[in-house]
Write an enzyme that holds these catalytic residues in place. Structure first.
Site, PDB file in Angstrom:
ATOM      1  N   HIS A   1       0.810  -1.217   0.000  1.00 29.38           N
ATOM      2  CA  HIS A   1       0.000   0.000   0.000  1.00 29.38           C
ATOM      3  C   HIS A   1       0.846   1.270   0.000  1.00 29.38           C
ATOM      4  CE1 HIS A   1       0.859   0.720   4.315  1.00 29.38           C
ATOM      5  NE2 HIS A   1       0.856  -0.603   4.391  1.00 29.38           N
ATOM      6  N   ASP A   2       0.370   2.261  -0.715  1.00 28.41           N
ATOM      7  CA  ASP A   2       0.933   3.618  -0.717  1.00 28.41           C
ATOM      8  C   ASP A   2       2.315   3.706  -1.351  1.00 28.41           C
ATOM      9  OD1 ASP A   2      -1.236   4.986   0.901  1.00 28.41           O
ATOM     10  OD2 ASP A   2      -0.595   3.482   2.346  1.00 28.41           O
TER      11      ASP A   2
ATOM     12  N   GLY B   1       5.035  -1.011   2.681  1.00 27.08           N
ATOM     13  CA  GLY B   1       4.218   0.180   2.535  1.00 27.08           C
ATOM     14  C   GLY B   1       5.008   1.466   2.480  1.00 27.08           C
TER      15      GLY B   1
END
Length: 256
Positions: free
Chosen positions: A119-120, A137
């Site tokens: 994520h991200d 992340g």
């Protein structure tokens, strides 16, 4: 071009000349650009935007919810550029509200089998991630980076443009542009000069980058002292300027 055994959600937007194989699932709020080819047994969940000319192989999971325990179902997304190759069993997750709400992939990248992008993350253009390479992340990967097979990257790490990591490297701190890294934990092993030659860097620019590298890594200087030593070179060469700007940017600290 959409197999009768595939499932495509009514809200999905499918471009021209798109191929979707059998038993593939295209979920709600997914956009797929023209000339994209998706094999069988692929899962794409949204909100996700996939650009043009991508190739996604079997068992890939694209746009799934992230594995961050703080994630509570918020509306986040995944953005993928053009002409990427996403091989078997690659996993790419959407973003979180703790960052910019999105994971972003550039164009012309190759993600080999079993790569994981958490994520991200922000991944640039022309990136190669070899088999089983994984980034945690909030990792930022620059353009033309190559991550060797089974490389693992700690969350919030930055990897600069044209950097290279050897197979099975453990990256716990930032890797500056143009640097080759190897080991567990990874340490600098010189410059990615072969990569710079292939991409048309002049000999003068290669020498300037090498001198800046030596100031940071070979002369036992502090960052402040290295800045002073290469300040004149940085004014003349944009690549040296970018190298020093990366090093001076606050983060997890650079590999040493």
């Amino acid at each position: 071009m959409i197999d009768k055994l595939a499932f495509v959600h009514p809200t999905a937007k499918i471009g021209q000349n798109v191929t979707i194989g059998p038993w593939t699932y295209i979920g709600e709020n997914v956009e797929i650009g023209d000339d994209t080819w998706i094999s069988s047994h692929v899962v794409v969940k949204g909100p996700t935007v996939i650009g043009k000319g991508n190739r996604i192989f079997q068992f890939a999971s694209v746009g799934e919810e992230c594995q961050d325990k703080k994630y509570a179902g918020e509306q986040t997304r995944l953005i993928i550029g053009d002409n990427n190759i996403i091989r078997e069993s690659v996993t790419i997750h959407r973003g979180t509200t703790q960052d910019n709400h999105e994971t972003r992939i550039g164009s012309n990248c190759l993600f080999m089998a079993y790569v994981h992008i958490a994520h991200d993350c922000v991944v640039g253009n022309n990136v190669i991630m070899a088999n089983n390479a994984s980034i945690a992340g909030h990792v930022h990967v620059g353009d033309w980076v190559i991550l060797g097979g089974m490389t693992g990257v700690h969350q919030f790490v930055r990897i600069g443009n044209h950097a290279f990591t050897a197979g099975a490297s453990l990256i716990l701190q930032d890797v500056p542009p143009f640097v080759m890294a190897a080991g567990s934990p990874a340490a600098p092993r010189g410059l990615n000069l072969e990569g710079l030659k292939r991409r048309g860097f002049t000999k003068e620019s290669q020498r300037a980058i090498l001198n800046a590298y030596k100031a940071v890594y070979r002369k036992s200087l502090t960052i402040e002292e290295a800045n002073a030593e290469v300040s004149e070179m940085a004014e003349k060469d944009e690549n040296v300027k970018a190298f020093m700007a990366f090093i001076n940017h606050p983060g997890r600290g650079i590999i040493r």
